[in-house]
Design a protein around this motif. Structure first.
Motif, PDB file in Angstrom:
ATOM      1  N   ARG A 231      47.432  67.321  62.238  1.00 32.23           N
ATOM      2  CA  ARG A 231      46.517  66.624  61.333  1.00 32.23           C
ATOM      3  C   ARG A 231      46.043  65.288  61.884  1.00 32.23           C
ATOM      4  NH1 ARG A 231      46.392  68.717  56.140  1.00 32.23           N
ATOM      5  NH2 ARG A 231      44.599  67.313  55.982  1.00 32.23           N
ATOM      6  N   ALA A 232      46.559  64.897  63.053  1.00 28.73           N
ATOM      7  CA  ALA A 232      46.153  63.636  63.661  1.00 28.73           C
ATOM      8  C   ALA A 232      44.721  63.735  64.194  1.00 28.73           C
ATOM      9  CB  ALA A 232      47.118  63.257  64.787  1.00 28.73           C
ATOM     10  N   PRO A 233      44.046  62.605  64.389  1.00 37.05           N
ATOM     11  CA  PRO A 233      42.699  62.643  64.986  1.00 37.05           C
ATOM     12  C   PRO A 233      42.718  63.328  66.351  1.00 37.05           C
ATOM     13  CG  PRO A 233      43.152  60.485  64.056  1.00 37.05           C
ATOM     14  CD  PRO A 233      44.432  61.253  63.973  1.00 37.05           C
ATOM     15  N   GLU A 234      41.649  64.041  66.663  1.00 37.66           N
ATOM     16  CA  GLU A 234      41.623  64.842  67.883  1.00 37.66           C
ATOM     17  C   GLU A 234      41.771  64.003  69.145  1.00 37.66           C
ATOM     18  OE1 GLU A 234      38.282  67.395  68.080  1.00 37.66           O
ATOM     19  OE2 GLU A 234      38.739  68.467  66.215  1.00 37.66           O
ATOM     20  N   ASN A 235      41.324  62.743  69.109  1.00 36.78           N
ATOM     21  CA  ASN A 235      41.373  61.930  70.323  1.00 36.78           C
ATOM     22  C   ASN A 235      42.785  61.479  70.685  1.00 36.78           C
ATOM     23  OD1 ASN A 235      41.457  60.313  68.041  1.00 36.78           O
ATOM     24  ND2 ASN A 235      40.456  58.583  69.023  1.00 36.78           N
ATOM     25  N   ILE A 236      43.736  61.520  69.733  1.00 41.03           N
ATOM     26  CA  ILE A 236      45.106  61.108  70.061  1.00 41.03           C
ATOM     27  C   ILE A 236      46.063  62.294  70.136  1.00 41.03           C
ATOM     28  CG2 ILE A 236      44.749  58.856  68.997  1.00 41.03           C
ATOM     29  CD1 ILE A 236      46.531  59.813  66.681  1.00 41.03           C
ATOM     30  N   ARG A 237      45.585  63.497  69.840  1.00 39.75           N
ATOM     31  CA  ARG A 237      46.460  64.673  69.927  1.00 39.75           C
ATOM     32  C   ARG A 237      46.990  64.901  71.333  1.00 39.75           C
ATOM     33  NH1 ARG A 237      43.224  69.151  66.180  1.00 39.75           N
ATOM     34  NH2 ARG A 237      43.255  67.919  64.249  1.00 39.75           N
ATOM     35  N   PRO A 238      46.173  64.759  72.377  1.00 29.54           N
ATOM     36  CA  PRO A 238      46.738  64.932  73.735  1.00 29.54           C
ATOM     37  C   PRO A 238      47.851  63.951  74.048  1.00 29.54           C
ATOM     38  CG  PRO A 238      44.345  65.057  73.796  1.00 29.54           C
ATOM     39  CD  PRO A 238      44.708  64.592  72.431  1.00 29.54           C
ATOM     40  N   VAL A 239      47.748  62.718  73.534  1.00 27.17           N
ATOM     41  CA  VAL A 239      48.798  61.727  73.775  1.00 27.17           C
ATOM     42  C   VAL A 239      50.086  62.137  73.067  1.00 27.17           C
ATOM     43  CG1 VAL A 239      49.454  59.308  73.494  1.00 27.17           C
ATOM     44  CG2 VAL A 239      47.093  59.901  74.043  1.00 27.17           C
ATOM     45  N   LEU A 240      49.959  62.577  71.824  1.00 29.85           N
ATOM     46  CA  LEU A 240      51.135  63.023  71.078  1.00 29.85           C
ATOM     47  C   LEU A 240      51.765  64.248  71.734  1.00 29.85           C
ATOM     48  CD1 LEU A 240      49.761  62.660  67.423  1.00 29.85           C
ATOM     49  CD2 LEU A 240      51.247  61.083  68.668  1.00 29.85           C
ATOM     50  N   LEU A 241      50.930  65.136  72.225  1.00 34.81           N
ATOM     51  CA  LEU A 241      51.444  66.324  72.915  1.00 34.81           C
ATOM     52  C   LEU A 241      52.178  65.935  74.191  1.00 34.81           C
ATOM     53  CD1 LEU A 241      51.405  69.404  72.537  1.00 34.81           C
ATOM     54  CD2 LEU A 241      49.385  69.471  73.989  1.00 34.81           C
ATOM     55  N   MET A 242      51.661  64.955  74.896  1.00 34.23           N
ATOM     56  CA  MET A 242      52.314  64.489  76.112  1.00 34.23           C
ATOM     57  C   MET A 242      53.666  63.856  75.803  1.00 34.23           C
ATOM     58  SD  MET A 242      52.349  64.199  79.341  1.00 34.23           S
ATOM     59  CE  MET A 242      50.680  64.765  79.699  1.00 34.23           C
ATOM     60  N   LEU A 243      53.757  63.136  74.685  1.00 33.72           N
ATOM     61  CA  LEU A 243      55.023  62.514  74.309  1.00 33.72           C
ATOM     62  C   LEU A 243      56.088  63.563  74.001  1.00 33.72           C
ATOM     63  CD1 LEU A 243      53.779  59.582  72.022  1.00 33.72           C
ATOM     64  CD2 LEU A 243      54.643  59.433  74.365  1.00 33.72           C
ATOM     65  N   VAL A 244      55.672  64.717  73.479  1.00 31.44           N
ATOM     66  CA  VAL A 244      56.621  65.790  73.211  1.00 31.44           C
ATOM     67  C   VAL A 244      57.095  66.431  74.512  1.00 31.44           C
ATOM     68  CG1 VAL A 244      56.909  68.047  72.132  1.00 31.44           C
ATOM     69  CG2 VAL A 244      55.683  66.245  70.926  1.00 31.44           C
ATOM     70  N   ILE A 245      56.169  66.591  75.457  1.00 33.99           N
ATOM     71  CA  ILE A 245      56.496  67.246  76.726  1.00 33.99           C
ATOM     72  C   ILE A 245      57.223  66.301  77.677  1.00 33.99           C
ATOM     73  CG2 ILE A 245      55.491  68.452  78.716  1.00 33.99           C
ATOM     74  CD1 ILE A 245      53.178  69.262  76.935  1.00 33.99           C
ATOM     75  N   LEU A 246      57.081  65.012  77.482  1.00 32.08           N
ATOM     76  CA  LEU A 246      57.604  64.009  78.420  1.00 32.08           C
ATOM     77  C   LEU A 246      59.093  64.162  78.732  1.00 32.08           C
ATOM     78  CD1 LEU A 246      56.451  61.620  80.020  1.00 32.08           C
ATOM     79  CD2 LEU A 246      57.195  60.114  78.161  1.00 32.08           C
ATOM     80  N   PRO A 247      59.970  64.478  77.758  1.00 38.35           N
ATOM     81  CA  PRO A 247      61.397  64.628  78.109  1.00 38.35           C
ATOM     82  C   PRO A 247      61.670  65.688  79.167  1.00 38.35           C
ATOM     83  CG  PRO A 247      61.136  64.431  75.733  1.00 38.35           C
ATOM     84  CD  PRO A 247      59.762  64.545  76.305  1.00 38.35           C
ATOM     85  N   PHE A 248      60.788  66.688  79.309  1.00 34.26           N
ATOM     86  CA  PHE A 248      60.989  67.720  80.326  1.00 34.26           C
ATOM     87  C   PHE A 248      60.895  67.157  81.735  1.00 34.26           C
ATOM     88  CE2 PHE A 248      59.621  70.723  76.893  1.00 34.26           C
ATOM     89  CZ  PHE A 248      60.802  71.438  76.852  1.00 34.26           C
ATOM     90  N   TRP A 249      60.323  65.968  81.891  1.00 40.44           N
ATOM     91  CA  TRP A 249      60.188  65.373  83.202  1.00 40.44           C
ATOM     92  C   TRP A 249      61.486  64.752  83.689  1.00 40.44           C
ATOM     93  CZ3 TRP A 249      54.789  62.483  83.052  1.00 40.44           C
ATOM     94  CH2 TRP A 249      53.793  63.429  82.756  1.00 40.44           C
ATOM     95  N   THR A 250      62.468  64.668  82.790  1.00 40.86           N
ATOM     96  CA  THR A 250      63.775  64.124  83.142  1.00 40.86           C
ATOM     97  C   THR A 250      64.797  65.254  83.169  1.00 40.86           C
ATOM     98  OG1 THR A 250      63.198  62.080  81.981  1.00 40.86           O
ATOM     99  CG2 THR A 250      65.502  62.386  82.551  1.00 40.86           C
ATOM    100  N   SER A 251      65.762  65.143  84.056  1.00 42.62           N
ATOM    101  CA  SER A 251      66.785  66.179  84.183  1.00 42.62           C
ATOM    102  C   SER A 251      67.491  66.416  82.854  1.00 42.62           C
ATOM    103  CB  SER A 251      67.802  65.781  85.258  1.00 42.62           C
ATOM    104  OG  SER A 251      68.917  66.647  85.244  1.00 42.62           O
TER     105      SER A 251
END
Length: 303
Positions: free
Chosen positions: A112-132
């Motif tokens: 439900r967030a604005p479309e322009n910030i959805r990629p940022v929120l999605l990146m924040l969810v995926i970000l932990p995968f970048w760490t062991s």
């Protein structure tokens, strides 16, 4: 000639996934299944029989005749394995429900967030995968231990008078699993909720439907494919989890992943550990079939 080439190409495309499953699933499965029918031995490899193809069909038949299902009978007679399976299913089930309760609001807010910030929120969810994964679990030891960051913070703000014992408990396991597998719940939920037609909610509100009622009657039923997918992606690996129970749950934690590891590496009983793995796989076939059936139903509804 062109039609023949296309037909051959289509067959190759279809054969590739089947070949992949044959090499990386069926062949290892049958190897483990063969070991589960063997008997432990002080040798390398530590089980018998081992087939010697130089002896021909007679040697192959002699080896097959030595195999038995005694290891599977042993699993039913020893309460350790039964309790390990039941404990793993319980911990995985509770962790899945907790992950759903935490992940659904996150996915809903992202959708439900604005479309322009959805990629940022999605990146924040995926970000932990970048760490062991191992490093992230180790970090929770520093947070949950008696003198850790969580207890220090709670003591500082005056909520508690003495440190809480969280590490080496079931609570620590639940926290570790929810944290580690949360992206697997959020991503399929977000993918489902993001495609939902929000005009249905507006129409329900125009007809006088309260927000909570419209959520349970419209939003949640439409998001069920994402709920099922997320629950399966969390529950299936959580049943066989080893690292989180070992590091956060302590030595008293009883889960099938730790039992399998002990049989394989500590006791070096490869046949019994293989039987444990085969039974675990058979148990997980049930939710996998349920997931496939739910996916087929959702595709039929979409069609």
């Amino acid at each position: 000639m062109k039609g023949l080439a296309n037909a051959v190409l289509n067959r190759i495309v279809i054969a590739v996934p089947y070949l992949w499953l044959l090499i990386f699933f069926l062949v290892p499965f049958f190897i483990v299944f063969k070991i589960s029918l063997s008997q432990p031995a002080i040798a390398m490899p530590p089980y018998t029989p081992t087939f010697d193809l130089s002896e021909g069909l007679s040697g192959l038949w002699a080896g097959l005749s030595e195999m038995s299902f005694s290891n599977y009978l042993w699993l039913t007679e020893d309460a350790l394995y039964i309790n390990s399976y039941l404990s793993s299913l319980w911990i995985a089930g509770v962790s899945t429900v907790l992950t759903l309760l935490v992940g659904y609001p996150m996915a809903y807010a992202m959708a439900r967030a604005p479309e322009n910030i959805r990629p940022v929120l999605l990146m924040l969810v995926i970000l932990p995968f970048w760490t062991s994964f191992l490093i992230r679990v180790y970090a929770w030891i520093g947070i949950l231990k008696t003198e850790g960051l969580l207890n220090q913070f709670l003591l500082f703000i005056g909520i508690i008078d003495q440190p809480l014992v969280i590490l080496n408990t079931s609570t620590a396991i639940y926290i570790g699993i929810v944290y580690s597998y949360l992206p697997f719940m959020v991503l399929p939920l977000y993918a489902t909720l993001e495609k939902m037609d929000h005009s249905l909610i507006e129409a329900a509100q125009d007809l006088g439907c309260p927000p909570l009622s419209s959520f349970w009657k419209i939003t949640f039923p439409l998001s069920l494919p994402g709920v099922v997918a997320g629950c399966m992606l969390v529950f299936i690996p959580a049943v066989g989890e080893f690292v989180i129970p070992d590091l956060l749950g302590g030595s008293r934690t009883l889960m099938i992943g730790k039992t399998l590891w002990n049989e394989f590496f500590a006791n070096r009983d490869w046949p019994v550990s293989s039987a444990v793995a085969i039974v675990l796989l058979m148990i997980l076939v049930v939710p996998i079939m349920f997931f496939q059936r739910a996916q087929a139903r959702s595709q039929e509804r979409g069609a």
